[in-house]
Design an enzyme around this catalytic site. Structure first.
Site, mmCIF file in Angstrom:
data_model
loop_
_atom_site.group_PDB
_atom_site.id
_atom_site.type_symbol
_atom_site.label_atom_id
_atom_site.label_comp_id
_atom_site.label_asym_id
_atom_site.label_seq_id
_atom_site.Cartn_x
_atom_site.Cartn_y
_atom_site.Cartn_z
ATOM 1 N N LYS A 46 3.233 -2.553 -7.398
ATOM 2 C CA LYS A 46 4.635 -2.436 -7.806
ATOM 3 C C LYS A 46 5.572 -3.044 -6.779
ATOM 4 O O LYS A 46 6.543 -3.698 -7.102
ATOM 5 C CB LYS A 46 4.962 -0.953 -8.000
ATOM 6 N N GLU A 63 10.301 -14.381 -19.141
ATOM 7 C CA GLU A 63 10.042 -12.961 -18.901
ATOM 8 C C GLU A 63 8.982 -12.431 -19.874
ATOM 9 O O GLU A 63 8.073 -11.690 -19.470
ATOM 10 C CB GLU A 63 11.354 -12.170 -18.991
ATOM 11 N N ASN A 93 0.855 0.242 6.067
ATOM 12 C CA ASN A 93 1.304 -0.610 4.964
ATOM 13 C C ASN A 93 1.990 -1.812 5.592
ATOM 14 O O ASN A 93 2.889 -1.644 6.410
ATOM 15 C CB ASN A 93 2.283 0.177 4.081
ATOM 16 N N GLY A 94 1.544 -3.017 5.215
ATOM 17 C CA GLY A 94 2.138 -4.230 5.782
ATOM 18 C C GLY A 94 1.048 -5.210 6.155
ATOM 19 O O GLY A 94 -0.104 -5.070 5.728
ATOM 20 N N HIS A 132 7.225 -33.248 -24.094
ATOM 21 C CA HIS A 132 7.010 -34.081 -22.907
ATOM 22 C C HIS A 132 5.668 -33.774 -22.250
ATOM 23 O O HIS A 132 5.482 -34.084 -21.068
ATOM 24 C CB HIS A 132 8.166 -33.892 -21.924
ATOM 25 N N LYS A 177 5.380 -10.834 -18.719
ATOM 26 C CA LYS A 177 4.920 -9.492 -19.130
ATOM 27 C C LYS A 177 3.532 -9.573 -19.743
ATOM 28 O O LYS A 177 2.654 -8.776 -19.441
ATOM 29 C CB LYS A 177 5.851 -8.876 -20.170
ATOM 30 N N GLU A 184 0.836 -10.361 -17.122
ATOM 31 C CA GLU A 184 0.694 -9.250 -16.188
ATOM 32 C C GLU A 184 -0.191 -8.131 -16.718
ATOM 33 O O GLU A 184 -1.077 -7.656 -16.018
ATOM 34 C CB GLU A 184 2.096 -8.669 -15.961
ATOM 35 N N CYS A 233 0.863 -1.169 0.000
ATOM 36 C CA CYS A 233 0.000 0.000 0.000
ATOM 37 C C CYS A 233 0.905 1.225 0.000
ATOM 38 O O CYS A 233 2.093 1.134 0.273
ATOM 39 C CB CYS A 233 -0.868 0.021 1.245
ATOM 40 N N ARG A 235 1.563 1.384 -5.975
ATOM 41 C CA ARG A 235 1.751 0.419 -4.883
ATOM 42 C C ARG A 235 0.463 -0.313 -4.528
ATOM 43 O O ARG A 235 0.483 -1.297 -3.784
ATOM 44 C CB ARG A 235 2.264 1.137 -3.635
ATOM 45 N N TRP A 290 -3.801 -1.848 -1.409
ATOM 46 C CA TRP A 290 -3.786 -3.116 -2.136
ATOM 47 C C TRP A 290 -4.266 -4.138 -1.125
ATOM 48 O O TRP A 290 -3.566 -4.474 -0.169
ATOM 49 C CB TRP A 290 -2.377 -3.441 -2.611
HETATM 50 O O1 M6R Z 1 10.933 -4.908 -6.547
HETATM 51 P P1 M6R Z 1 11.322 -6.296 -6.949
HETATM 52 O O2 M6R Z 1 12.283 -6.323 -8.091
HETATM 53 O O3 M6R Z 1 11.834 -7.109 -5.787
HETATM 54 O O4 M6R Z 1 9.986 -6.974 -7.446
HETATM 55 C C1 M6R Z 1 9.945 -8.343 -7.758
HETATM 56 C C2 M6R Z 1 8.670 -8.682 -8.489
HETATM 57 O O5 M6R Z 1 7.555 -8.404 -7.699
HETATM 58 C C3 M6R Z 1 8.542 -7.899 -9.796
HETATM 59 O O6 M6R Z 1 9.639 -8.106 -10.627
HETATM 60 C C4 M6R Z 1 7.262 -8.305 -10.539
HETATM 61 O O7 M6R Z 1 7.357 -9.613 -10.999
HETATM 62 C C5 M6R Z 1 7.027 -7.310 -11.664
HETATM 63 N N1 M6R Z 1 5.706 -6.776 -11.548
HETATM 64 C C6 M6R Z 1 7.215 -7.888 -13.011
HETATM 65 O O8 M6R Z 1 6.943 -6.992 -14.023
#
Ligand code: M6R
Length: 613
Positions: free
Chosen positions: A608, A488, A100-101, A511, A492, A495, A2, A27, A74
């Site tokens: 984020k 990756e 936050n937490g 397989h 993306k 996401e 958050c 966040r 969040w």
């Molecule tokens: O801040 P961080 O690099 O530790 O974050 C790790 C993941 O949460 C972050 O890379 C996440 O997978 C991204 N949203 C990917 O785009």
């Protein structure tokens, strides 16, 4: 997960609070709220939905208080709703909290408070905090001479889990109290006003001078002074940090979305990552990394630990480190590593990668390795973030603020930084031919212009996105280092476009997963491993035979090209090819998401910075 902000000064708090929340919305963005002190009582405005909804809430314009706190959420405990939105109040309306937490023992605390006559209006873990503060304010002991601070200290002593909190009360309208454990919190200071936020960029247009709160530290923030206290409420002095980032770096600079801006920033962000660390004809140099040669020669294994995209950067790092330094390297997901009692001793090097430097699992995994005697290096984009404060050594990507939830420029900078680190180690260990290291350095220096080259014409990728954006499933295939890029690319796409996608090592397809391939399904192949071209092409042929349409990202001259679409990228040493081959995949997911009319920068259910487990 958050975002929290606070203001105390002589101006109306609301405009700053709303602006701060907008900066922090990446966040968390399922509900938002603010509270200010108005005529000796707390006025709260909050609702489900985005921060922009707050601007239209009834009465928001009438808030004139000069002290306030705010939150963008969040959801963890309790669905997004007005009741579950922060700020939360205690039953008497005396204490208001943004948090936050996660409070892991909130049920136990809730039952305790209910037994004392308190009731709850939300399903959140947070609501126990203002009520506990109220309880200790009336029933606790007095530690020190500030009764408000004493009550907050006793309340947080009962909390298990993680928290960054800002507490406000009309009984103490000249101060805000902040505390943190395992969640970030910074205080920006200026003449006659002070600002609180979850991260530095949210405050950049108001201050360049920051205090970074430590775990188990408290601060009493007034408009013209700030006092810091340790866990026993003993006051101490704290150093201020001057942050040179420019506020304009956090704007969109004419791009439609942060993600697109950040994709296009990659040539420059990589230049910044390289900085003065790498020059032709000279050994690589890290000013803050004084690892002894003796330790390097005796390393028995390297662990790279991270989450999500950062973990994918680690997979590339493993290949580069093993090639150049000949040290066995394992990549682990932080949330697994932290609970599986890994084999670590004082000859182990653990590298933690985290853009934000605040990812809870990565921080916990780092603490675990330290407790077992490993030497730890943090790779982060955020100066003085939690992970960098825990690690023995920290090296920074210097990619500039990354705002879009989907990571792009941080990923490429992480890979570049690990490549430079591997060269640095190889130079010390003498484990790789000098000539080849020089060639690799030249290739790293060429990366920015090669990315510029890819970005100069995005029309092919855009056209492909136009053709496939309505699809339900996609597959990404690659071998070796290209498999890491497939992972990756697939992440993306999931996401930000919400298309189901899977990434497979191309040889693994037969397989099992090949059963999923049917007529017209899209398969994206990445082909940059010179020794594996033919093999990957054969695997792709197998899906073409089963009706798949194929998009290939490659820097090879493919013989008997039978693919539907080919995106050519510049040639480069194959160890560095991920930094180029990922760019078309970033763009593809971006354009697909745009075609679907989705919020690229703030995809559903994500945030984020993942500061909870
Ligand atoms: O801040 P961080 O690099 O530790 O974050 C790790 C993941 O949460 C972050 O890379 C996440 O997978 C991204 N949203 C990917 O785009």
């Amino acid at each position: 997960m958050c975002g929290i902000v606070g203001y105390i000064g002589s101006k109306k708090a609301t405009p700053f609070l709303l602006e701060g929340l907008t900066c922090l919305e990446y966040r968390g963005y399922d509900s938002a709220g603010i509270a200010t002190i108005e005529d000796n009582k707390i006025e709260v405005k909050k609702d489900k939905g985005r921060v922009k909804n707050l601007y239209d809430l009834d009465g928001i314009d009438s808030l004139v208080g000069t002290v306030g706190i705010a939150h963008t959420r969040w959801a963890t405990h309790g669905k997004p709703s007005k009741d579950n939105s922060h700020p939360h109040l205690d039953n008497s309306g005396t204490f208001s909290v943004v948090h936050n937490g996660i409070i892991e023992n909130h049920n136990e605390l809730r039952n305790f408070l209910i037994s004392k006559g308190y009731s709850f209006a939300s399903q959140t873990d947070t609501e126990v905090i203002p009520n506990l503060i109220h309880y200790y304010f009336n029933n606790g002991e007095n530690i020190g001479d500030n009764k408000f601070l004493s009550a907050v200290k006793q309340a947080v002593s009962d909390l298990k889990g993680s928290y960054a909190i800002v507490v406000m009360s009309p009984l103490f309208k000249d101060e805000l109290i902040v505390a943190r454990k395992d969640s970030p919190l910074v205080i920006g200071t200026s003449n006659g006003e002070n600002f609180i936020a979850s991260d530095i960029p949210a405050l950049l247009s108001h201050s360049k001078n920051f205090y970074l709160l430590d775990d188990n530290e408290f601060a009493v923030v007034c408009k013209d002074k700030i006092k810091f206290y340790d866990i026993n409420l003993t006051e101490h002095r704290k150093g201020i940090k001057n942050i040179e980032w420019d506020a304009t770096e956090t704007g969109k600079n004419g791009f439609e979305d942060y993600m697109l801006k950040e994709i296009f920033e990659q040539p420059n962000s990589i230049r910044e990552t390289i900085g003065s660390r790498l020059k032709l004809g000279e050994n690589c140099y890290f000013d803050d990394l004084e690892i002894s040669e003796e330790f390097l020669h005796n390393i028995n294994q390297i662990y790279i630990v991270a989450c999500g995209t950062a973990m994918h950067a680690g997979l590339i790092g493993k290949t580069i480190l093993e090639n150049l330094c000949k040290i066995p390297t394992t990549v682990e997901i932080a949330s697994e590593f932290r609970y599986r009692n890994p084999l670590i001793d004082e000859k182990t090097l653990c590298i933690y990668i985290s853009q934000s430097g605040e990812t809870a699992d990565t921080i916990a995994a780092l603490k675990l390795a330290k407790s077992k005697g490993a030497t730890t290096i943090a790779i982060s984009n955020v100066i003085s973030s939690s992970i960098t404060r825990e690690a023995d050594y920290s090296i920074y990507t210097h990619a500039g603020p990354e705002i879009a939830v989907a990571s792009t420029k941080a990923y490429t900078s992480q890979v570049v930084l690990i490549a430079i680190l591997a060269i640095h180690f190889a130079e010390i260990l003498n484990s790789y031919e000098q000539e080849k290291l020089e060639a690799l350095k030249a290739d790293i220096l060429d990366l920015p212009s090669k990315i510029e080259n890819i970005l100069a014409d995005t029309s092919k990728i855009k056209n492909f996105a136009d053709k496939v954006y309505t699809e339900k499933d996609m597959f990404f295939l690659g071998r070796g280092i290209d498999y890491a890029v497939a992972l990756e690319g697939s992440l993306k796409l999931k996401e930000i476009s919400y298309i189901h996608s899977e990434a497979y090592a191309a040889g693994e397809l037969k397989h099992g997963p090949i059963a999923l391939i049917e007529n017209n399904v899209t398969v994206i192949g990445i082909i940059t491993e010179p020794d594996l071209v033919d093999k990957t092409c054969s695997n792709l042929q197998e899906v073409i035979t089963r009706g798949a349409k194929t998009l290939i990202v490659t820097n090879m001259q493919l013989e008997n090209n039978c693919f539907d679409f080919v995106i050519d990228i510049p040639e480069i040493n194959h160890l560095l090819s991920p930094i180029l081959s990922v760019v078309p995949l970033q763009l593809l997911s971006y354009y697909i998401s745009k075609n679907k009319g989705l919020d690229v920068d703030k995809p559903r259910n994500l945030a984020k910075s993942v500061t909870v487990e």
